[in-house]
Design a protein around this motif. Sequence first.
Motif, PDB file in Angstrom:
ATOM      1  N   VAL A  66      74.681  63.672  48.865  1.00  0.00           N
ATOM      2  CA  VAL A  66      74.357  65.073  49.132  1.00  0.00           C
ATOM      3  C   VAL A  66      73.338  65.103  50.269  1.00  0.00           C
ATOM      4  O   VAL A  66      72.242  64.544  50.137  1.00  0.00           O
ATOM      5  CB  VAL A  66      73.795  65.775  47.880  1.00  0.00           C
ATOM      6  CG1 VAL A  66      73.464  67.232  48.190  1.00  0.00           C
ATOM      7  CG2 VAL A  66      74.791  65.686  46.730  1.00  0.00           C
ATOM      8  N   ALA A  68      70.945  67.241  52.795  1.00  0.00           N
ATOM      9  CA  ALA A  68      70.263  68.529  52.964  1.00  0.00           C
ATOM     10  C   ALA A  68      70.336  68.967  54.419  1.00  0.00           C
ATOM     11  O   ALA A  68      70.428  68.133  55.331  1.00  0.00           O
ATOM     12  CB  ALA A  68      68.810  68.414  52.518  1.00  0.00           C
ATOM     13  N   ASP A  73      64.169  70.420  53.073  1.00  0.00           N
ATOM     14  CA  ASP A  73      64.924  71.130  52.037  1.00  0.00           C
ATOM     15  C   ASP A  73      65.671  70.125  51.181  1.00  0.00           C
ATOM     16  O   ASP A  73      66.634  69.502  51.637  1.00  0.00           O
ATOM     17  CB  ASP A  73      65.938  72.100  52.670  1.00  0.00           C
ATOM     18  CG  ASP A  73      65.257  73.171  53.492  1.00  0.00           C
ATOM     19  OD1 ASP A  73      64.171  73.611  53.077  1.00  0.00           O
ATOM     20  OD2 ASP A  73      65.819  73.553  54.541  1.00  0.00           O
ATOM     21  N   ARG A  74      65.238  69.991  49.929  1.00  0.00           N
ATOM     22  CA  ARG A  74      65.938  69.106  49.006  1.00  0.00           C
ATOM     23  C   ARG A  74      66.688  69.951  47.976  1.00  0.00           C
ATOM     24  O   ARG A  74      66.088  70.801  47.323  1.00  0.00           O
ATOM     25  CB  ARG A  74      64.973  68.162  48.288  1.00  0.00           C
ATOM     26  CG  ARG A  74      65.725  67.096  47.484  1.00  0.00           C
ATOM     27  CD  ARG A  74      64.820  66.180  46.716  1.00  0.00           C
ATOM     28  NE  ARG A  74      65.598  65.152  46.056  1.00  0.00           N
ATOM     29  CZ  ARG A  74      65.132  64.339  45.103  1.00  0.00           C
ATOM     30  NH1 ARG A  74      63.869  64.455  44.719  1.00  0.00           N
ATOM     31  NH2 ARG A  74      65.910  63.441  44.547  1.00  0.00           N
ATOM     32  N   PRO A  75      68.006  69.758  47.820  1.00  0.00           N
ATOM     33  CA  PRO A  75      68.771  70.560  46.868  1.00  0.00           C
ATOM     34  C   PRO A  75      68.245  70.393  45.445  1.00  0.00           C
ATOM     35  O   PRO A  75      67.860  69.297  45.028  1.00  0.00           O
ATOM     36  CB  PRO A  75      70.195  70.007  47.000  1.00  0.00           C
ATOM     37  CG  PRO A  75      70.228  69.312  48.316  1.00  0.00           C
ATOM     38  CD  PRO A  75      68.844  68.793  48.537  1.00  0.00           C
ATOM     39  N   GLU A  76      68.236  71.479  44.693  1.00  0.00           N
ATOM     40  CA  GLU A  76      67.819  71.457  43.300  1.00  0.00           C
ATOM     41  C   GLU A  76      69.047  71.475  42.387  1.00  0.00           C
ATOM     42  O   GLU A  76      70.122  71.908  42.783  1.00  0.00           O
ATOM     43  CB  GLU A  76      66.930  72.669  42.996  1.00  0.00           C
ATOM     44  CG  GLU A  76      65.657  72.736  43.832  1.00  0.00           C
ATOM     45  CD  GLU A  76      64.698  71.604  43.513  1.00  0.00           C
ATOM     46  OE1 GLU A  76      64.758  71.077  42.382  1.00  0.00           O
ATOM     47  OE2 GLU A  76      63.892  71.243  44.393  1.00  0.00           O
ATOM     48  N   LEU A  78      70.644  68.859  40.911  1.00  0.00           N
ATOM     49  CA  LEU A  78      71.627  67.782  41.035  1.00  0.00           C
ATOM     50  C   LEU A  78      71.800  66.998  39.736  1.00  0.00           C
ATOM     51  O   LEU A  78      72.835  66.352  39.541  1.00  0.00           O
ATOM     52  CB  LEU A  78      71.218  66.827  42.163  1.00  0.00           C
ATOM     53  CG  LEU A  78      71.195  67.417  43.580  1.00  0.00           C
ATOM     54  CD1 LEU A  78      70.788  66.352  44.588  1.00  0.00           C
ATOM     55  CD2 LEU A  78      72.556  67.995  43.944  1.00  0.00           C
ATOM     56  N   TYR A 220      78.936  70.941  41.855  1.00  0.00           N
ATOM     57  CA  TYR A 220      77.900  71.063  42.882  1.00  0.00           C
ATOM     58  C   TYR A 220      78.225  72.202  43.853  1.00  0.00           C
ATOM     59  O   TYR A 220      77.346  72.981  44.248  1.00  0.00           O
ATOM     60  CB  TYR A 220      77.771  69.751  43.652  1.00  0.00           C
ATOM     61  CG  TYR A 220      76.971  68.674  42.946  1.00  0.00           C
ATOM     62  CD1 TYR A 220      76.140  68.993  41.875  1.00  0.00           C
ATOM     63  CD2 TYR A 220      77.044  67.344  43.345  1.00  0.00           C
ATOM     64  CE1 TYR A 220      75.413  68.004  41.225  1.00  0.00           C
ATOM     65  CE2 TYR A 220      76.311  66.355  42.701  1.00  0.00           C
ATOM     66  CZ  TYR A 220      75.505  66.693  41.640  1.00  0.00           C
ATOM     67  OH  TYR A 220      74.779  65.726  41.001  1.00  0.00           O
ATOM     68  N   ARG A 221      79.480  72.290  44.251  1.00  0.00           N
ATOM     69  CA  ARG A 221      79.856  73.318  45.220  1.00  0.00           C
ATOM     70  C   ARG A 221      79.686  74.729  44.662  1.00  0.00           C
ATOM     71  O   ARG A 221      79.454  75.674  45.420  1.00  0.00           O
ATOM     72  CB  ARG A 221      81.297  73.089  45.673  1.00  0.00           C
ATOM     73  CG  ARG A 221      81.428  71.910  46.647  1.00  0.00           C
ATOM     74  CD  ARG A 221      82.865  71.631  46.998  1.00  0.00           C
ATOM     75  NE  ARG A 221      82.928  70.534  47.990  1.00  0.00           N
ATOM     76  CZ  ARG A 221      84.000  69.797  48.223  1.00  0.00           C
ATOM     77  NH1 ARG A 221      85.117  70.042  47.529  1.00  0.00           N
ATOM     78  NH2 ARG A 221      83.977  68.837  49.123  1.00  0.00           N
ATOM     79  N   LEU A 224      75.431  74.901  44.691  1.00  0.00           N
ATOM     80  CA  LEU A 224      74.615  74.579  45.858  1.00  0.00           C
ATOM     81  C   LEU A 224      74.998  75.477  47.030  1.00  0.00           C
ATOM     82  O   LEU A 224      76.151  75.907  47.150  1.00  0.00           O
ATOM     83  CB  LEU A 224      74.802  73.110  46.254  1.00  0.00           C
ATOM     84  CG  LEU A 224      74.335  72.066  45.238  1.00  0.00           C
ATOM     85  CD1 LEU A 224      74.645  70.666  45.746  1.00  0.00           C
ATOM     86  CD2 LEU A 224      72.847  72.211  44.933  1.00  0.00           C
ATOM     87  N   VAL A 228      74.621  72.744  52.383  1.00  0.00           N
ATOM     88  CA  VAL A 228      74.474  71.374  51.871  1.00  0.00           C
ATOM     89  C   VAL A 228      75.806  70.640  52.023  1.00  0.00           C
ATOM     90  O   VAL A 228      76.855  71.143  51.615  1.00  0.00           O
ATOM     91  CB  VAL A 228      74.034  71.391  50.391  1.00  0.00           C
ATOM     92  CG1 VAL A 228      74.036  69.974  49.827  1.00  0.00           C
ATOM     93  CG2 VAL A 228      72.657  72.013  50.263  1.00  0.00           C
TER      94      VAL A 228
END
Length: 391
Positions: A66, A68, A73-76, A78, A220-221, A224, A228
């Motif tokens: 994944v 970013a 910006d780190r995806p939350e 996961l 995830y899609r 998120l 991303v």
Amino acid sequence: MKTDGIWLWIRIALCFLGRSGRATAALSVMVVTAVAALIFLAALSVGVEDAMLRNTVGLFSGHITVTAPSVSDRPEGLRIPDVSAVLERIWVNGALSASDHFRPVVLCGIDSDKECAHTALKHKIIAGRYPLDSRDETLISRDLTRDLDVGMGDTVQFEAPSVHPPIRLRVVGIYQTGLDALDRGIAFCPLACIPARTGKRTDAVFLNTGVDTEAVIEAYRRQLPGTVHIEAWYDQMPDLRQLIDLEAVSMALVIFIVFAVVAIGVACSFVVFIIRNMREYGIMKAMGVSATEMAGLIVIKVVLMNLFACGLGTLIGIAGTLAVAHTGGIDLGAFTSHNRYFTVSGVIYPRLTVFSLLAPPVTALVFGLMSAIWPAVMVSRKRVAEILRMI
């Protein structure tokens, strides 16, 4: 054959099978052996696929990557069910230098404690130590030590347009994986060593064994943002995906061919038994049993024998698979030492799936029904006068 008399014909079929006990047992052993062996082989094939994934994506890359949109910006979110670990990494393009030597590399900032817990890179350390203890330490490949002419304890300098001043790192570990993607152009350092807002941030997602990668990606899609980027292991390694698919197709062909041969043997054997017991069939026809009922009796006999044999073979196959899987697996290291898909371990743990468990017995039953056609047609087409002349 009338529905209300089906149980009568089942009892008659059981009497025929019991009367020819040794012949029935011999045919059953053939089917039992084939079903049990193919369940184990199918489970072993799944175990080979698991091992290849374990030795490639489990080495470092992860099942899903994944990326970013920016390093800040780190995806939350996961960490969802079926995800065993999410490892943060920051990548910076630059170069390592030592004395008069200079090599382009990608410096990867990692949390080495978490990496040790969830990746197999720790098994490929050939000198020094890992994980990294302080922010000025680095882990580099043996190829890089040769290119830069450095060894354990030496200092290298990392330079990049976005890094000021250059980062000085002390070599505390050397690794060799056998994979060019890791051995030629990557050096590792602690996350704290990377300057803020520098490089590219990725998260390596590791899944539990047997989890569908595509299902996790779809989850995830849905949650998120579209900025991303999500990439699966089979997008990064299409050759491995094709190899796994080829192995699955090969296993399906083996199951088909084996039971085609077994079905021919069962059909031939039943014809021999019918000829030997033709007197009984002639008497039944003389008593008024129709051709359809005679054919149905043969089909019921074949189905009953195959049901019993498939059930017993399935139990034996499950027991054998579980016994091997829980007693250390099968070590094929001597045959995989130069295979890049088995860089960490050559141990195979057979694993039962819906396909490996159901494909052999279901295929056996289908071919069993097909094997009943010849003897059933033979009996139903014989006239009483012909049978009496044969006796």
